[in-house]
Design a protein around this motif. Sequence first.
Motif, PDB file in Angstrom:
ATOM      1  N   THR A 153      11.724  -3.892  -5.079  1.00 40.63           N
ATOM      2  CA  THR A 153      10.217  -4.517  -4.324  1.00 40.63           C
ATOM      3  C   THR A 153       9.971  -4.746  -3.698  1.00 40.63           C
ATOM      4  OG1 THR A 153      12.034  -6.598  -5.026  1.00 40.63           O
ATOM      5  CG2 THR A 153      10.799  -6.502  -6.939  1.00 40.63           C
ATOM      6  N   HIS A 154      10.404  -3.834  -2.580  1.00 37.59           N
ATOM      7  CA  HIS A 154      10.375  -4.235  -1.451  1.00 37.59           C
ATOM      8  C   HIS A 154       9.178  -3.410  -1.121  1.00 37.59           C
ATOM      9  CE1 HIS A 154      14.457  -4.026   1.098  1.00 37.59           C
ATOM     10  NE2 HIS A 154      14.389  -4.965   0.602  1.00 37.59           N
ATOM     11  N   GLY A 155       8.414  -2.064  -2.243  1.00 37.23           N
ATOM     12  CA  GLY A 155       6.871  -1.527  -2.326  1.00 37.23           C
ATOM     13  C   GLY A 155       7.062  -0.819  -1.473  1.00 37.23           C
ATOM     14  N   CYS A 156       8.079  -0.128  -0.850  1.00 39.81           N
ATOM     15  CA  CYS A 156       7.386   0.467   0.730  1.00 39.81           C
ATOM     16  C   CYS A 156       6.529   1.740  -0.042  1.00 39.81           C
ATOM     17  CB  CYS A 156       8.496   1.785   0.954  1.00 39.81           C
ATOM     18  SG  CYS A 156       9.535  -0.100   2.149  1.00 39.81           S
ATOM     19  N   CYS A 157       5.416   1.867   0.862  1.00 37.34           N
ATOM     20  CA  CYS A 157       4.521   3.127   0.133  1.00 37.34           C
ATOM     21  C   CYS A 157       4.384   4.654   0.090  1.00 37.34           C
ATOM     22  CB  CYS A 157       3.135   2.949   0.850  1.00 37.34           C
ATOM     23  SG  CYS A 157       3.187   3.469   2.594  1.00 37.34           S
ATOM     24  N   TYR A 158       6.047   4.668   1.693  1.00 36.41           N
ATOM     25  CA  TYR A 158       6.256   6.309   1.132  1.00 36.41           C
ATOM     26  C   TYR A 158       7.051   6.112   0.519  1.00 36.41           C
ATOM     27  CZ  TYR A 158       9.013   3.426   4.265  1.00 36.41           C
ATOM     28  OH  TYR A 158       9.602   2.395   5.069  1.00 36.41           O
ATOM     29  N   CYS A 159       8.008   5.539  -0.694  1.00 32.15           N
ATOM     30  CA  CYS A 159       9.870   5.302  -1.084  1.00 32.15           C
ATOM     31  C   CYS A 159       9.304   6.941  -1.718  1.00 32.15           C
ATOM     32  CB  CYS A 159       9.657   4.529  -2.101  1.00 32.15           C
ATOM     33  SG  CYS A 159      11.144   4.327  -2.252  1.00 32.15           S
TER      34      CYS A 159
END
Length: 361
Positions: free
Chosen positions: A79-85
């Motif tokens: 759920t951190h939702g980092c766009c680059y993960c």
Amino acid sequence: MKPNDAIRGRGSTDNPTGRFERLLYDNDESFVQHDPETEPAPRQLETEYLRDHTRAIIARNDSPDVGFDASINPYRGCTHGCCYCFARPTHEYLGLSAGMDFETKIFVKEDAPELLRAALEKPSWKPTPLGLSGVTDPYQPIERRVQITRRCLEVLVEFRHPVLVITKNHLVTRDADLLAELARHNAAAVYLSVTTLDASLARRMEPRTSSPERRLEAVATLATAGVPTGVLVAPVVPAITDHELPRILEAAARAGAKSAGYVMLRLPYGLKDLFEGWLDAFEPEKKEKVLSRLRESMGGKLYDSQWNKRQTGTGVYAKQVAQMFHVACARHGLNKERIVVTGDAFRRPPRAGDQRDLFAP
């Protein structure tokens, strides 16, 4: 897409069909009968937590550039939702999307501590530093309530088993007591991932992580507790965060970090399109420069999966980033000594009913 069209608190701007799916679900807005002026799109999506009934908790890898060959992942999705993960495409193995599904459909491994204990009790198990975790963040928000990561650490303390923690969340300080106990036996180290010092940029790139300031506070708290602590500048995003590298390392050293590393932006599989969508929404004027520099460092592509190249890249730009990193580390006293985590103190605690317990008080 404009920033106002993005869903608040989410890093992805799309939810494409997974690469293993045979059916394509068309979400063309032209079929939606509503007036966007009077009926705006919803700004939030609920997060769904699902039980993961996995029967094994320790994952193995043979990647020579990762730093550990075994890891524990208490959760799938983040759920951190980092766009680059780089882990987003792993959700496609579950028949889900690397986009919004990755950050709204989270699989929780409730039995992880028991599975870990069973694995470590096997006579065939040889202690090796376990990455916690190797894919998604073990301290994402749900951990505050379900405490699966903490219970796994409690098992590791019993066995004095070595662990390497990687996280973006200040919540790791909750477990400073367990990590400090392991550190007494040279069996623990923690790395905080710090991508930027710009809180506004962090909110756009990593909407549900701890702020950069809080991550640096976590470094200080853990270092004070006696836990070997480092910082990973991961990822370095060309033309957006690369110039911050020296300042991040300076701040990390000031907070008490002894070690540092960095990873170039990695865009495997469908993450390329997702990240381009994020650029369109939040950094359109920098998009071409970002992609151009990334291609320069990835052999003309947006991603090079070759070991020992995917993490740092190659070419002139990649060498400039590497030089900037090494100069800053030397200036601020980072990486003077390698953090060593060992299994020398490993033990198997006695179980109830074992012969050696019969005469215990």
